[in-house]
Design a protein around this motif. Structure first.
Motif, short mmCIF file in Angstrom:
data_model
loop_
_atom_site.label_atom_id
_atom_site.label_comp_id
_atom_site.label_asym_id
_atom_site.label_seq_id
_atom_site.Cartn_x
_atom_site.Cartn_y
_atom_site.Cartn_z
N ASP A 232 67.53 59.13 46.58
CA ASP A 232 67.53 58.27 47.77
C ASP A 232 66.99 59.06 48.96
O ASP A 232 66.20 58.54 49.75
N LEU A 233 67.44 60.31 49.08
CA LEU A 233 66.94 61.19 50.12
C LEU A 233 66.64 62.55 49.50
O LEU A 233 67.54 63.24 49.03
N GLY A 234 65.37 62.88 49.46
CA GLY A 234 64.96 64.17 48.91
C GLY A 234 64.51 65.11 50.01
O GLY A 234 64.01 64.67 51.06
N MET A 235 64.69 66.39 49.78
CA MET A 235 64.29 67.42 50.73
C MET A 235 63.44 68.46 50.03
O MET A 235 63.89 69.07 49.07
N ILE A 236 62.22 68.63 50.48
CA ILE A 236 61.34 69.68 49.96
C ILE A 236 61.34 70.82 50.96
O ILE A 236 60.93 70.65 52.11
N CYS A 237 61.81 71.97 50.52
CA CYS A 237 61.96 73.12 51.40
C CYS A 237 60.59 73.75 51.68
O CYS A 237 59.91 74.22 50.76
N VAL A 251 62.29 59.57 51.32
CA VAL A 251 63.30 58.51 51.32
C VAL A 251 62.91 57.40 50.35
O VAL A 251 61.74 57.10 50.16
N GLY A 252 63.94 56.82 49.72
CA GLY A 252 63.73 55.59 48.95
C GLY A 252 63.50 55.76 47.47
O GLY A 252 63.03 54.83 46.83
N GLY A 253 63.86 56.92 46.90
CA GLY A 253 63.78 57.05 45.46
C GLY A 253 64.97 56.38 44.79
O GLY A 253 65.99 56.11 45.41
N GLY A 254 64.83 56.09 43.51
CA GLY A 254 65.93 55.49 42.75
C GLY A 254 65.42 54.96 41.43
O GLY A 254 64.37 54.32 41.36
N MET A 255 66.17 55.20 40.34
CA MET A 255 65.67 54.90 39.00
C MET A 255 66.09 53.54 38.44
O MET A 255 65.44 53.02 37.55
N PHE A 265 63.44 47.34 40.60
CA PHE A 265 62.38 48.23 40.12
C PHE A 265 62.78 49.68 40.38
O PHE A 265 63.55 49.97 41.29
N PRO A 266 62.24 50.60 39.56
CA PRO A 266 62.39 52.02 39.89
C PRO A 266 61.42 52.38 41.01
O PRO A 266 60.39 51.73 41.18
N ALA A 267 61.76 53.41 41.76
CA ALA A 267 60.89 53.82 42.86
C ALA A 267 60.99 55.33 43.05
O ALA A 267 62.03 55.94 42.77
N LEU A 268 59.91 55.91 43.52
CA LEU A 268 59.91 57.31 43.92
C LEU A 268 59.99 57.39 45.44
O LEU A 268 59.56 56.49 46.15
N GLY A 269 60.55 58.49 45.92
CA GLY A 269 60.70 58.68 47.35
C GLY A 269 59.36 58.73 48.06
O GLY A 269 58.34 59.14 47.50
N ARG A 304 70.42 49.36 46.93
CA ARG A 304 70.00 50.75 47.14
C ARG A 304 69.01 50.82 48.31
O ARG A 304 68.32 49.85 48.64
N MET A 305 68.88 52.00 48.89
CA MET A 305 68.03 52.16 50.07
C MET A 305 66.56 51.90 49.76
O MET A 305 65.78 51.50 50.64
N LYS A 306 66.15 52.06 48.51
CA LYS A 306 64.74 51.82 48.16
C LYS A 306 64.34 50.38 48.45
O LYS A 306 63.19 50.10 48.79
#
Length: 566
Positions: A232-237, A251-255, A265-269, A304-306
């Motif tokens: 739902d919320l990913g962080m790339i360092c 934002v907005g991932g979910g399987m 539907f599935p979604a990627l952030g 879900r946030m997606k």
């Protein structure tokens, strides 16, 4: 907050629960082996799922009986980091109150299965004694914060990121005292929490908590071992010269999806912004509050946030986050994921010691006639007191091993018939499955118990084709909820009906591309033959260096079907 929509029954339960208390305490002493509808939903926030033994259903019906109730309870383990003492307690509990097995999840947590109602407080209390908790492991709150678990002490960036993940987990934990009151206090002597007049109990989540589950994870550009695009919320360092500059926020991932509902539907952030380390928590809070206030509370299938981002668009969503944050946010940094390390085998830690990443097939820790993994882990923990790390591929790391003890660790594993990472096939190494039957109430068909057989068949066919060293992900789930992240893998197998699967192709190990439906309703005994035909096409028509997922994505469904026939 939006107030013009009716509430789902679950949201009504949360609203009326007095911050997740509901009738749970009363139902603990009602003389039954299960809980009512409201309590079932509330207890998910405490990491507890009420289930029944689906293998026993037919027998129970024939005998005129009802369901065989039992519970799954999940420990929240931020970044998958445990001590040897904590791991030993988990192993002891799986024997004393569970079904004598423990399971590593695809989110770096641990699950107990087959726990009886009366034993739930015992499990929670014993975990608490070693600093562990099940609070927030499930439910409509932020769940286990994922992070690369590798203990590479010479890598200051990785270590700082792991510390940040732990701080985030603590900061985002539900603040209600309901869990402590119900599960950790002696009901006769324990004092109840006294709430001051006007006190805000849940400043982040509010009285009704979030509309749906919320998942979060941190990754490095060079190592996306936690599947950051599925969160739902990913962080790339983003880092340079050993210093963390900040994080790209996705934002907005979910399987999860429901095949019968086109609205799911599935979604990627999606890459939303870049934040500095000091901005990270305030921006995350703003994102969560937007989802809290505007996510769908009427239909949980699209809560879900997606779905909020899909309906609004990223630009509108970002603008609302900026409003809650109180300032404009920049565009994302150019950095993106480009590598993936499963951290298996032996690795130097950078402090003179080593860690060993052991493949645990589908995350199941058990002892039986073929493998004594549970006993082996106990022996290693007791003898060396290693640090323990869990991975998103359902594996375990034994950390802080002195060089002179490396062979002893290997000998213990061999003594107890545990296959070494170096001895398993590439296809097995990159495969994971969800629990499915007999415990998961959502599962349509087998997954954890079925995937080993699929891999057995694939190993032989890939060897015949000379493709046994090719690296690609195979992920199986017993239902479309997608707990094993099947929708961005090279090969996804999703339960569609009893012993039938939807076959997905064309994702990739890096995790930043969705796959497509190749075939639906594939019988279990046809999964390997169908995949073998596609692998045969891959061998003859691939480009140099092209992965299996990239090949399927380039060719597409129609070209593959035309090439391999029916």
């Amino acid at each position: 907050m939006s107030t013009d929509q009716a509430l789902s029954p679950v949201d009504e339960f949360k609203r009326d629960s007095n911050y997740l208390r509901g009738e749970i305490a009363q139902e603990f002493v009602d003389g039954t082996d299960h809980f009512g509808k409201s309590s079932i939903q509330l207890m998910k926030h405490f990491g507890i799922y009420q289930q029944d033994d689906r293998d026993a259903r037919a027998k129970n019906r024939a005998a005129g009986g009802g369901k065989s109730y039992m519970f799954m309870i999940r420990t929240r383990i931020p970044g998958g980091v445990l001590t040897a003492e904590q791991m030993l307690v988990e192993l002891d509990l799986c024997d004393s109150v569970g079904n004598e097995t423990l399971r590593i999840t695809s989110r770096q947590a641990l699950q107990h299965h087959g726990v009886m109602k009366d034993d739930l407080p015992t499990l929670a209390k014993q975990l608490r004694q070693v600093g562990l908790s099940t609070l927030g492991a499930c439910g409509d709150v932020n769940r286990n914060v994922m992070c690369c678990p590798a203990p590479l002490y010479g890598d200051s960036v990785r270590r700082e990121m792991q510390e940040t993940a732990s701080k985030l987990a603590d900061h985002l934990e539900p603040k209600t005292a309901a869990y402590r009151e119900i599960f950790l206090q002696d009901p006769e002597t324990g004092e109840k929490e006294k709430i001051a007049s006007g006190e805000v109990i849940e400043p982040l989540y509010g009285q009704q908590y979030l509309p749906r589950k919320f998942k979060m994870g941190m990754a490095l550009p060079e190592d996306n071992c936690i599947d950051v695009y599925t969160q739902d919320l990913g962080m790339i360092c983003v880092h340079e010269d050993g210093k963390i500059l900040g994080y790209n926020i996705l934002v907005g991932g979910g399987m999860g999806r429901t095949p019968s509902a086109d609205k799911t539907f599935p979604a990627l952030g999606q890459r939303m912004t870049f934040v500095t380390p000091d901005q990270l928590i305030p921006v995350i809070e703003a994102v969560i509050k937007v989802q809290r206030d505007f996510g769908n509370r009427q239909d949980r299938k699209v809560a879900r946030m997606k779905y909020l981002i899909h309906n609004w668009g990223l630009e509108k969503f970002k603008a609302k986050v900026e409003e809650y944050y109180g300032s404009a946010l920049p565009e994302p940094h150019p950095a993106d994921v480009h590598g993936f390390d499963d951290h298996k085998g032996w690795h130097e830690q950078g402090d003179g010691k080593w860690f060993y990443g052991l493949n645990v097939e589908n995350g199941r820790i058990k002892d039986d006639e073929t493998i004594e993994l549970k006993t082996a882990i106990r022996k290693i923990c007791n003898q060396f007191s290693p640090g323990i790390r869990l991975t998103s591929h359902q594996d375990i790391m034994f950390c802080d091993i002195a060089a002179e003890n490396k062979q002893v660790v290997i000998d213990i594993l061999k003594e107890h018939k545990v296959p070494l990472t170096e001895e398993i096939s590439t296809v097995r190494r990159w495969s994971i499955a969800c629990v499915a039957w007999p415990t998961c109430g959502l599962s349509i068909t087998e997954s954890e118990r079925a995937l080993p057989g699929v891999i057995d068949g694939l190993e032989g066919e890939l060897a015949k084709l000379g493709l046994d060293s090719e690296k690609f992900t195979v992920r199986m789930t017993g239902c479309p909820n997608g707990c094993a992240r099947p929708y961005n893998s090279d090969v996804g197998l999703v339960g569609r009906a009893k012993e039938k699967y939807t076959m997905f192709l064309g994702g990739r190990l890096l995790g930043n591309r969705l796959n497509f439906i190749y075939k639906d309703m594939v019988p279990a005994d046809q999964v390997v033959p169908e995949l073998t035909k596609v692998f045969g096409f891959y061998k003859t028509a691939r480009e140099e260096g092209e992965s299996f997922g990239d090949f399927c994505h380039r060719q597409g469904k129609e070209a593959i079907e035309a090439a391999v026939g029916d």
